[in-house]
Design a protein around this motif. Structure first.
Motif, PDB file in Angstrom:
ATOM      1  N   PRO A 182     -14.146   0.085  14.414  1.00  0.00           N
ATOM      2  CA  PRO A 182     -13.225  -0.818  13.492  1.00  0.00           C
ATOM      3  C   PRO A 182     -14.003  -1.168  12.070  1.00  0.00           C
ATOM      4  N   PHE A 183     -15.258  -1.930  12.013  1.00  0.00           N
ATOM      5  CA  PHE A 183     -15.956  -1.997  10.838  1.00  0.00           C
ATOM      6  C   PHE A 183     -16.475  -0.733  10.018  1.00  0.00           C
ATOM      7  N   GLN A 184     -16.948   0.095  10.799  1.00  0.00           N
ATOM      8  CA  GLN A 184     -17.424   1.543  10.109  1.00  0.00           C
ATOM      9  C   GLN A 184     -16.216   1.923   9.700  1.00  0.00           C
ATOM     10  N   ILE A 185     -15.235   2.306  10.323  1.00  0.00           N
ATOM     11  CA  ILE A 185     -13.944   3.055   9.608  1.00  0.00           C
ATOM     12  C   ILE A 185     -13.666   2.399   8.296  1.00  0.00           C
ATOM     13  N   ALA A 186     -13.593   1.172   8.374  1.00  0.00           N
ATOM     14  CA  ALA A 186     -13.285   0.237   7.077  1.00  0.00           C
ATOM     15  C   ALA A 186     -14.007   0.662   6.046  1.00  0.00           C
ATOM     16  N   ALA A 187     -15.461   0.738   6.333  1.00  0.00           N
ATOM     17  CA  ALA A 187     -16.504   1.164   5.135  1.00  0.00           C
ATOM     18  C   ALA A 187     -16.260   2.779   4.750  1.00  0.00           C
ATOM     19  N   TRP A 188     -16.440   3.467   5.667  1.00  0.00           N
ATOM     20  CA  TRP A 188     -16.220   5.023   5.687  1.00  0.00           C
ATOM     21  C   TRP A 188     -15.109   5.115   4.687  1.00  0.00           C
ATOM     22  N   LYS A 189     -13.923   4.392   4.904  1.00  0.00           N
ATOM     23  CA  LYS A 189     -12.909   4.749   3.885  1.00  0.00           C
ATOM     24  C   LYS A 189     -13.034   4.202   2.683  1.00  0.00           C
ATOM     25  N   SER A 190     -13.402   2.619   2.514  1.00  0.00           N
ATOM     26  CA  SER A 190     -13.445   1.950   1.387  1.00  0.00           C
ATOM     27  C   SER A 190     -14.592   2.438   0.511  1.00  0.00           C
ATOM     28  N   ALA A 191     -15.848   2.748   0.910  1.00  0.00           N
ATOM     29  CA  ALA A 191     -17.003   2.935   0.026  1.00  0.00           C
ATOM     30  C   ALA A 191     -16.746   4.170  -0.788  1.00  0.00           C
ATOM     31  N   PRO A 192     -16.306   5.413  -0.459  1.00  0.00           N
ATOM     32  CA  PRO A 192     -15.851   6.464  -1.382  1.00  0.00           C
ATOM     33  C   PRO A 192     -14.771   6.027  -2.326  1.00  0.00           C
ATOM     34  N   ALA A 193     -13.668   5.466  -1.949  1.00  0.00           N
ATOM     35  CA  ALA A 193     -12.630   5.064  -2.614  1.00  0.00           C
ATOM     36  C   ALA A 193     -13.176   4.240  -3.831  1.00  0.00           C
ATOM     37  N   LEU A 194     -13.637   3.132  -3.408  1.00  0.00           N
ATOM     38  CA  LEU A 194     -14.196   2.257  -4.506  1.00  0.00           C
ATOM     39  C   LEU A 194     -15.265   2.706  -5.495  1.00  0.00           C
ATOM     40  N   ALA A 195     -16.261   3.684  -5.179  1.00  0.00           N
ATOM     41  CA  ALA A 195     -17.344   4.322  -5.826  1.00  0.00           C
ATOM     42  C   ALA A 195     -16.398   5.110  -6.791  1.00  0.00           C
ATOM     43  N   CYS A 196     -15.266   5.606  -6.511  1.00  0.00           N
ATOM     44  CA  CYS A 196     -14.650   6.788  -7.454  1.00  0.00           C
ATOM     45  C   CYS A 196     -13.584   5.790  -8.502  1.00  0.00           C
ATOM     46  N   GLY A 197     -13.560   4.448  -8.304  1.00  0.00           N
ATOM     47  CA  GLY A 197     -12.593   3.745  -9.253  1.00  0.00           C
ATOM     48  C   GLY A 197     -11.332   3.230  -8.621  1.00  0.00           C
ATOM     49  N   ASN A 198     -11.055   3.689  -7.329  1.00  0.00           N
ATOM     50  CA  ASN A 198      -9.747   3.337  -6.554  1.00  0.00           C
ATOM     51  C   ASN A 198      -9.835   1.930  -6.324  1.00  0.00           C
ATOM     52  N   SER A 199      -8.899   1.340  -5.833  1.00  0.00           N
ATOM     53  CA  SER A 199      -8.876  -0.056  -5.253  1.00  0.00           C
ATOM     54  C   SER A 199      -8.123   0.417  -3.723  1.00  0.00           C
ATOM     55  N   MET A 200      -8.157  -0.447  -2.658  1.00  0.00           N
ATOM     56  CA  MET A 200      -7.650  -0.055  -1.533  1.00  0.00           C
ATOM     57  C   MET A 200      -7.010  -1.176  -0.719  1.00  0.00           C
ATOM     58  N   VAL A 201      -5.804  -0.880  -0.085  1.00  0.00           N
ATOM     59  CA  VAL A 201      -5.230  -1.526   0.905  1.00  0.00           C
ATOM     60  C   VAL A 201      -5.626  -1.008   2.195  1.00  0.00           C
ATOM     61  N   PHE A 202      -6.222  -1.663   3.305  1.00  0.00           N
ATOM     62  CA  PHE A 202      -6.617  -1.083   4.533  1.00  0.00           C
ATOM     63  C   PHE A 202      -5.898  -1.910   5.796  1.00  0.00           C
ATOM     64  N   LYS A 203      -5.567  -1.080   6.749  1.00  0.00           N
ATOM     65  CA  LYS A 203      -4.848  -1.695   7.638  1.00  0.00           C
ATOM     66  C   LYS A 203      -5.604  -1.191   8.918  1.00  0.00           C
ATOM     67  N   PRO A 204      -6.384  -2.107   9.340  1.00  0.00           N
ATOM     68  CA  PRO A 204      -7.022  -1.786  10.949  1.00  0.00           C
ATOM     69  C   PRO A 204      -6.032  -1.559  12.078  1.00  0.00           C
ATOM     70  N   SER A 205      -6.566  -1.195  13.206  1.00  0.00           N
ATOM     71  CA  SER A 205      -5.611  -1.199  14.150  1.00  0.00           C
ATOM     72  C   SER A 205      -5.227  -2.644  14.699  1.00  0.00           C
ATOM     73  N   PRO A 206      -4.264  -2.801  15.249  1.00  0.00           N
ATOM     74  CA  PRO A 206      -3.624  -4.324  15.644  1.00  0.00           C
ATOM     75  C   PRO A 206      -4.426  -4.553  16.807  1.00  0.00           C
ATOM     76  N   VAL A 207      -5.317  -3.789  17.527  1.00  0.00           N
ATOM     77  CA  VAL A 207      -6.035  -4.133  18.833  1.00  0.00           C
ATOM     78  C   VAL A 207      -7.325  -4.664  18.199  1.00  0.00           C
ATOM     79  N   THR A 208      -8.037  -4.303  16.933  1.00  0.00           N
ATOM     80  CA  THR A 208      -9.009  -4.719  16.642  1.00  0.00           C
ATOM     81  C   THR A 208      -9.045  -5.037  15.033  1.00  0.00           C
ATOM     82  N   PRO A 209      -8.320  -6.043  14.970  1.00  0.00           N
ATOM     83  CA  PRO A 209      -8.165  -6.762  13.540  1.00  0.00           C
ATOM     84  C   PRO A 209      -9.133  -7.415  12.752  1.00  0.00           C
ATOM     85  N   VAL A 210     -10.221  -7.994  13.637  1.00  0.00           N
ATOM     86  CA  VAL A 210     -11.138  -8.879  13.376  1.00  0.00           C
ATOM     87  C   VAL A 210     -12.079  -8.686  12.030  1.00  0.00           C
TER      88      VAL A 210
END
Ligand SMILES: NC(=O)C1=CN([C@@H]2O[C@H](COP(=O)(O)OP(=O)(O)OC[C@H]3O[C@@H](n4cnc5c(N)ncnc54)[C@H](O)[C@@H]3O)[C@@H](O)[C@H]2O)C=CC1
Ligand SMILES: C[N+](C)(C)CCCC(=O)O
Length: 517
Positions: A182-210
């Motif tokens: 859960p945490f690693q995926i959120a970082a693997w997706k947001s890091a390149p997105a933000l570095a390139c100047g994008n913003s992000m809305v992230f939806k975790p799995s409802p099983v592991t939302p924390v």
């Protein structure tokens, strides 16, 4: 086992010793009451009157409630991300990188807290959760450094005219995550997105939302503008609202193949680019000239991380006939020695599967394998730890299946649990044909001491992420992703900058317009 850990993730042993001193949570004790959605710089409630249970896999108790987001909440999160994009995209790469480096520092400081939270919500062992947090931090550090390297080309043209290209961000990107990292995926997706100047809305799995909400707080504390990284909770409905939102420019998804297909279908309506990290049924080829000790360790790393719930797992272990008995007996011996139980204990190597329904699904695969003629060489049964507080947890004993044939369900389908199928082979040509005989192609591995064989084999393996003499090593500096139905695009590595930007070409006329009219 320090060797095992340094194989999985080098250079973190010192950090592991350091933060072990800050342990505070014990299994079965944590309660979470804050809302798990986060946008515009704050935690937010979801839809009124909607609540879903979130469990602690180690005990089976309810950990907290999740308030899923409906259309109104998704709109608010996307609006916040749109606002943040305006200024963030205008910063230089160095300026964006500075905020991200600060986020990485904050993660380092909160390593133990995040890891514990991941364990409580996901069920994996604390030892692994720490490494996941490290991978998340390293990914953010890596892309912080790459942010200032975004550059284009200059092309000379006749008459002094020229053209140049530049990489521009896409806008608001959606990230949709799975429950295994859960945490690693959120970082693997947001890091390149933000570095390139994008913003992000992230939806975790409802099983592991924390833990995604923790990442949102960290980015905010690091100085990210309000709305740069937002978290909306919910399942399928929330996810599809996000994919189809007209102001979402791109979707990056990690999860199963059938859901990946749906994501691509939805994205296609808006002609949005997608990154898809989907499932696998990856092969691991062990030749008779392998270093047996390393090959056995490799097979365990390929199958039992995160209770076997890993997309890249090498669950079809092909072993050359001459060493088959020796290899299998060693693998079984070490599988039986894996310590199962309380995932917050330092000595535990296998925690609980993510949910009761998933545990039953995995046990069902073992039953099916038996019916189809496979032999259970060890494990494959529900496991009830002796401590009373763990009795309701979702545990099973890791399983090795022998007498497998290529057409069996256990060899064909992604089980996503601690179930390894071993198969024997005679020749290189034969094993390559069988290894590639799958619709998926995420990863593959080969163990051999023959350097020429290693490269010859890897060249013919139809998989996006190949390993020679190791398995499941994913440094953030190298691209990770699949061939065939295992996905589109890559995560990590330099190439991912291309997946979070679009190319603009600018033609510059230095002479006069030569009109044909
Ligand atoms: N390859 C991988 O990394 C993963 C594979 N799986 C496999 O998938 C099986 C099912 O697990 P799930 O968590 O249900 O996986 P899933 O692929 O359905 O869900 C992954 C994510 O997509 C979201 N989602 C589901 N349907 C959606 C839709 N129509 N539109 C937008 N978002 C949607 C989910 O809420 C979750 O956040 C597992 O048993 C496992 O075999 C699950 C997780 C990760
Ligand atoms: C870190 N690793 C290699 C064990 C797994 C990464 C891919 C995934 O998210 O399943």
């Amino acid at each position: 086992n320090p060797t095992l850990l340094s194989h999985y993730h080098r250079g973190t042993a010192a950090a592991a010793r350091l933060s072990a001193a800050f342990r505070c949570v014990s299994t079965g004790s944590l309660t979470i009451t804050e809302p798990l959605n986060f946008w515009a710089g704050q935690r937010k409630p979801g839809q009124k009157g909607h609540k879903e249970h979130v469990y602690e896999p180690a005990t089976g108790r309810i950990l907290c409630h999740l308030e899923p987001c409906g259309a109104a909440e998704v709109n608010q999160a996307v609006e916040a991300a749109k606002k943040a994009f305006i200024n963030w995209s205008k910063l230089s790469g160095m300026e964006r990188g500075r905020v991200m480096i600060e986020a990485a520092h904050l993660i380092e400081g909160k390593r133990e807290e995040i890891a514990e939270m991941e364990v409580v919500n996901n069920g994996k062992s604390i030892t692994e959760a720490r490494l996941d947090v490290d991978s998340a931090r390293l990914c953010i550090e890596y892309y912080a450094g790459l942010a200032s390297t975004l550059a284009g080309q200059h092309v000379q043209l006749p008459g002094g005219s020229f053209a140049y290209t530049c990489r521009e961000p896409l806008g608001v990107c959606a990230g949709i995550g799975a429950w295994n990292y859960p945490f690693q995926i959120a970082a693997w997706k947001s890091a390149p997105a933000l570095a390139c100047g994008n913003s992000m809305v992230f939806k975790p799995s409802p099983v592991t939302p924390v833990t995604a909400a923790m990442l949102a707080e960290i980015y905010a504390k690091a100085g990210a503008p309000e709305g740069l990284f937002n978290v909306v909770q919910g399942g399928q409905e929330t996810g599809s609202l996000l994919c189809q939102h007209p102001d979402v420019a791109k979707v990056s998804f990690t999860g199963s193949v059938p859901t990946g297909r749906k994501i691509m279908e939805m994205a296609s309506k808006g002609v949005k680019p997608v990154t898809l990290e989907l499932g696998g049924k990856s092969p691991l080829l062990i030749f008779k000239d392998s270093d047996l000790e390393n090959a056995v360790k490799g097979a365990l790393m390929a199958n039992f991380l995160s209770q076997g719930q890993v997309c890249s797992n090498g669950t079809r272990v092909f072993v050359q006939r001459d060493i088959f008995p020796e290899f299998v007996s060693e693998v079984v011996k070490r599988t039986q020695a894996i310590e199962i139980g309380d995932p917050l204990l330092e000595s535990t190597r296998m925690g609980a599967l993510v949910s009761r329904s998933h545990l039953h699904k995995v046990l069902g695969f073992v039953e099916q394998a038996k019916k189809e003629g496979a032999t259970v060489l060890c494990g494959g049964e529900p496991f009830v730890p002796s401590h009373p507080k763990l009795r309701g947890g979702f545990y099973m004993t890791p399983c090795v299946l022998g007498d497998c044939r290529d057409e069996m369900t256990c060899v064909k389908e992604e089980i996503f649990g601690p179930v390894m199928s071993v198969l024997s082979f005679e020749t290189e040509e034969e094993v390559l044909r069988r290894a590639n005989d799958t619709t998926m192609g995420l990863a593959a591995g080969v163990f051999t001491r023959d350097v020429r064989r290693a490269h010859r084999v890897v060249e013919q393996l139809k998989a996006g992420s190949c390993f020679i003499n190791n398995y499941n090593i994913t440094p953030v500096e190298v691209p990770f992703g699949g061939f065939k139905t295992s996905g589109i695009g890559r995560e990590n590595g330099q190439v991912t900058l291309e997946y979070y930007t679009q190319l603009k070409t600018v033609y510059v006329e230095m002479g006069d317009v030569e009109s044909l009219f």
